[in-house]
Design an enzyme around this catalytic site. Structure first.
Site, PDB file in Angstrom:
ATOM      1  N   SER A 159      -8.406  -7.308  -2.147  1.00 15.48           N
ATOM      2  CA  SER A 159      -7.233  -7.557  -1.304  1.00 15.48           C
ATOM      3  C   SER A 159      -7.279  -6.596  -0.123  1.00 15.48           C
ATOM      4  O   SER A 159      -7.409  -5.387  -0.322  1.00 15.48           O
ATOM      5  CB  SER A 159      -5.969  -7.323  -2.125  1.00 15.48           C
ATOM      6  OG  SER A 159      -4.834  -7.597  -1.355  1.00 15.48           O
ATOM      7  N   HIS A 173      -5.441 -10.104   7.145  1.00 19.68           N
ATOM      8  CA  HIS A 173      -5.307  -9.941   5.703  1.00 19.68           C
ATOM      9  C   HIS A 173      -6.220 -10.947   5.034  1.00 19.68           C
ATOM     10  O   HIS A 173      -6.386 -12.068   5.519  1.00 19.68           O
ATOM     11  CB  HIS A 173      -3.850 -10.217   5.315  1.00 19.68           C
ATOM     12  CG  HIS A 173      -3.673 -10.745   3.932  1.00 19.68           C
ATOM     13  ND1 HIS A 173      -3.561 -12.107   3.666  1.00 19.68           N
ATOM     14  CD2 HIS A 173      -3.593 -10.124   2.741  1.00 19.68           C
ATOM     15  CE1 HIS A 173      -3.425 -12.273   2.368  1.00 19.68           C
ATOM     16  NE2 HIS A 173      -3.439 -11.108   1.781  1.00 19.68           N
ATOM     17  N   ASN A 175      -7.615 -12.030   0.757  1.00 26.17           N
ATOM     18  CA  ASN A 175      -7.918 -11.668  -0.612  1.00 26.17           C
ATOM     19  C   ASN A 175      -8.588 -12.830  -1.320  1.00 26.17           C
ATOM     20  O   ASN A 175      -8.305 -13.999  -1.049  1.00 26.17           O
ATOM     21  CB  ASN A 175      -6.679 -11.142  -1.359  1.00 26.17           C
ATOM     22  CG  ASN A 175      -5.838 -12.210  -1.992  1.00 26.17           C
ATOM     23  OD1 ASN A 175      -6.148 -12.688  -3.074  1.00 26.17           O
ATOM     24  ND2 ASN A 175      -4.766 -12.589  -1.318  1.00 26.17           N
ATOM     25  N   TYR A 176      -9.540 -12.506  -2.191  1.00 22.78           N
ATOM     26  CA  TYR A 176     -10.211 -13.490  -3.031  1.00 22.78           C
ATOM     27  C   TYR A 176     -10.210 -12.957  -4.451  1.00 22.78           C
ATOM     28  O   TYR A 176     -10.353 -11.742  -4.659  1.00 22.78           O
ATOM     29  CB  TYR A 176     -11.640 -13.760  -2.521  1.00 22.78           C
ATOM     30  CG  TYR A 176     -11.615 -14.491  -1.202  1.00 22.78           C
ATOM     31  CD1 TYR A 176     -11.329 -15.856  -1.149  1.00 22.78           C
ATOM     32  CD2 TYR A 176     -11.801 -13.802  -0.007  1.00 22.78           C
ATOM     33  CE1 TYR A 176     -11.251 -16.525   0.064  1.00 22.78           C
ATOM     34  CE2 TYR A 176     -11.720 -14.463   1.216  1.00 22.78           C
ATOM     35  CZ  TYR A 176     -11.443 -15.820   1.245  1.00 22.78           C
ATOM     36  OH  TYR A 176     -11.344 -16.479   2.447  1.00 22.78           O
ATOM     37  N   ARG A 370       0.939   0.208  -9.690  1.00 23.38           N
ATOM     38  CA  ARG A 370       0.638   1.245  -8.696  1.00 23.38           C
ATOM     39  C   ARG A 370       1.248   0.825  -7.356  1.00 23.38           C
ATOM     40  O   ARG A 370       0.619   0.155  -6.549  1.00 23.38           O
ATOM     41  CB  ARG A 370      -0.876   1.428  -8.595  1.00 23.38           C
ATOM     42  CG  ARG A 370      -1.265   2.698  -7.848  1.00 23.38           C
ATOM     43  CD  ARG A 370      -2.762   2.969  -7.965  1.00 23.38           C
ATOM     44  NE  ARG A 370      -3.107   4.261  -7.399  1.00 23.38           N
ATOM     45  CZ  ARG A 370      -3.385   4.466  -6.109  1.00 23.38           C
ATOM     46  NH1 ARG A 370      -3.349   3.466  -5.261  1.00 23.38           N
ATOM     47  NH2 ARG A 370      -3.702   5.671  -5.672  1.00 23.38           N
TER      48      ARG A 370
END
Lengths: 434, 434
Positions: A159, A173, A175-176, A370
């Site tokens: 990400s 941005h 993500n995969y 987190r």
């Protein structure tokens, strides 16, 4: 935790003491990874995808640091803060964050690999975002006659959010991710599960990449889309059409009546109808419109291997799609007006991530998650102005908006106002860039 | 729309063409209001509460402008942007916003008066936040044998957020509101409703006030709480205890493990058990903990009149509780470190309002709502730093946090770091200030 839409693995267990052990290094360590397994069909997909995202993370860290440090004296290089964490219940991750650079104002590149048991309530919740999941699982997972006490899961992904410093340079941005649900070793009554050694119960890939400029440079938008379209087309000519549409739909700020940026690609639930990696078949494609009567289908037959190749092609595309735009604009001249507009646009980015983004919301609700890794997506600085004259909601038939707009026009140059309007128009009316 | 927790009236109708007519003036117009009705029990409560919040809005605008302009040359005064809007389906409001002042960085003072029909789905949704509402309504509102097609509603309230410019000067927020559900004139089958002329089906008051300092001045916290406690005690000694607790509970940022500020008072559902204004009785009090076995009860008997007096006492308390703090700190010296910390704390304020605040979330989901009025609560500028060493989530056992904390300590003075820690400690451990 990565910002993963809808996979829901952040919800699965009590993670209140997760991430206890951390260490800091200067680069993500990839010395133990074997790049040869990327193309080795005999190796487990989970290990191959984990290897892929970790190698991609390292490439990005190297390339962004090179871009950041190209103009700096060699004795004063800027580095990512690289932190590795482990998850008590299973898994680990590496968060790389750069902040207050000369080229990158704030950027995060996160990788995570997590696994454990997904309890029945989490499976139910996940099924809300993954149509038909409960039916495909095959086990009765809830109620007095439940056959299993949850299912083992595995998830890995990358990400990334990059907010450059120069207001002419676009935020981006991507993500995969890969997700698996497995057969449990034992059934709820303690007996051995005869299906234990079978293929996963379900698996899918998800991801996407999108661009958020502050000022519209149509050539940049075309470039970003073109590189991603070429990557998608190299795998299946039906992919880009569906995923571009889904992207425009997903990143829509309903309350503003505008997109977060100028789009890109977005997909989820990329799998085979039988959740099996052996069969080769045409697969259904979604475009985010949820129209049950409109069934999109791939233009060619796929198996798990070809879908993994597609995801890698998309992941590889991000670097040539985006980094040239950072390079191109990093030394563009800018003034205080440009910075003000950049901060306003970043306020919208904050609104999207805190109000709408599924991955962020899931993450924030997860005890012990987190938080710093989830909120690394937020920009360093953002601004909100009442009735800023140019943007969507302030354009309502409000006298105050007109007054403020008039003041804006006195304060800013005509060119600045035109540039803001051009950007705003592109956000309110998503376009086919190529 | 005001930021009203749980009253839900923003959800009631298609308001896609609301707020069509607006006008701008220099001050909210109170010339048509009759202050005498505040104490006139023969007048309808809705009109009395509307009059009260409008007069309070005007007092606040006047006093804040006086504070803002005290140090300015008389030819260059700063004014609120005052805009009046009307709602197509019934009602109106006045939004007053001041921005980029010398004393006030951004502040909004909104009043709204809205009414119409609350459809069955909205009644059901509202009942989620208002325990026992469906039972008290008495009508069957949903299903094939529904007796009514929704219920007429009325809501009025004031909602205020002030972000001062000086980092030593605390942000504050308050809102007070009144809500009524009425008997419809006709039943669903078209026949006249025999109950039409009765008292409201249900009514309640809600509201509260809270303080969000950037730096902890215990005397300020005590003063803010003391003035509100005195106001509450003047009406009922059981109020403050319950409402202070509810406030600490409501403004908790779960994902940060910290409060938004140092608390104040918060309440909802303030009504009589029989929703009637004639009877005088002890009333149940809630403190936000939702413990069914713990029944708090007022220390004296109340009727609708005494509850209205209590709400007015609380609303009146805000000015002496808060404005002296703005006055006290508006000329305090400050430096860039202080501004940086202010922006970080404002980032938390943004997180609370976008992720948790019920009123904001309801507003953003409402088609056609006046987004600029809802988001006037956001500060002008906010900042997010990865692993800022002092705050809650970055204190986790993370090496990166320790490294960043070390850098913070080099960058900032020891006094600055101590002051940040004192603030953070008060946010993580809500205190009894008096």
């Amino acid at each position: 935790m990565m910002s993963n839409q809808g996979s829901g693995f952040t919800e699965c267990e009590d993670v209140s003491h997760a991430n206890q052990m951390t260490k800091v290094s200067s680069k993500p360590d990839v010395s133990m990874l074997d790049p040869n397994i990327l193309d080795d069909e005999r190796k487990p997909m989970r290990k191959r995808m984990e290897t892929y995202v970790k190698l991609l993370q390292r490439r990005l860290v190297d390339m962004i640091e090179a871009e950041e440090n190209a103009g700096r004296a060699s004795h004063d290089p800027k580095h990512f803060t690289v932190e590795t964490w482990t998850r008590k219940q299973g898994g680990e991750g590496t968060s790389c964050v750069i902040q207050d650079g000369e080229v990158i104002e704030k950027g995060g590149i996160n990788v995570s690999v997590v696994y454990g048991n997904l309890p029945p309530s989490a499976i139910r919740q996940m099924s809300a975002d993954h149509d038909g999941l409960i039916e495909r699982i095959g086990y009765k997972v809830e109620g007095p006659d439940a056959q299993v006490d949850g299912l083992p899961f595995f998830a890995t992904g990358i990400s990334v959010v990059i907010h450059p410093k120069n207001p002419m340079s676009p935020t981006s941005h991507f993500n995969y991710r890969y997700f698996e649900l497995m057969h449990p070793e034992k059934l709820k009554d303690g007996s051995p599960n005869p299906n234990y050694h079978e293929e996963p119960v379900a698996w899918w890939f998800g991801g996407g990449a999108d661009l958020t400029p502050m000022y519209l440079f149509p050539d940049d938008a075309k470039h970003f889309h073109k590189v991603h379209k070429d990557a998608a087309d190299s795998q299946d000519s039906a992919f880009y059409v569906a995923w571009k549409k889904w992207c425009d739909k997903y990143f829509w700020l309903t309350h503003r009546g505008e997109n977060r940026g100028i789009g890109g690609v977005f997909f989820d639930d990329l799998t085979l109808p039988m959740w099996n990696h052996r069969r080769t078949t045409f697969i259904p494609l979604m475009d985010g419109t949820n129209q049950a009567n409109q069934v999109l289908v791939s233009s060619k037959q796929h198996n798990k291997e070809s879908l993994f190749r597609a995801v890698r092609a998309m992941g590889d595309a991000f670097i040539p799609a985006y980094l040239p735009l950072v390079h191109k604009h990093k030394n563009d001249p800018f003034n205080e007006d440009n910075l003000e507009w950049q901060r306003l646009r970043r306020g919208r980015y904050v609104e999207f991530n805190l109000v709408y983004d599924r991955g962020t919301k899931f993450g924030l609700m997860t005890p012990g998650a987190r938080i710093e890794s989830i909120l690394m997506s937020l920009p360093l600085v953002a601004r909100w102005e009442y009735m800023e004259g140019t943007t969507g909601t302030a354009r309502e038939s409000s006298t105050a908006a007109h007054i403020n707009d008039g003041e804006n026009r006195k304060k800013h140059s005509e060119d600045e106002m035109k540039a803001r309007e051009a950007m705003q128009d592109a956000l309110e009316h998503p376009r086919a860039w190529i």
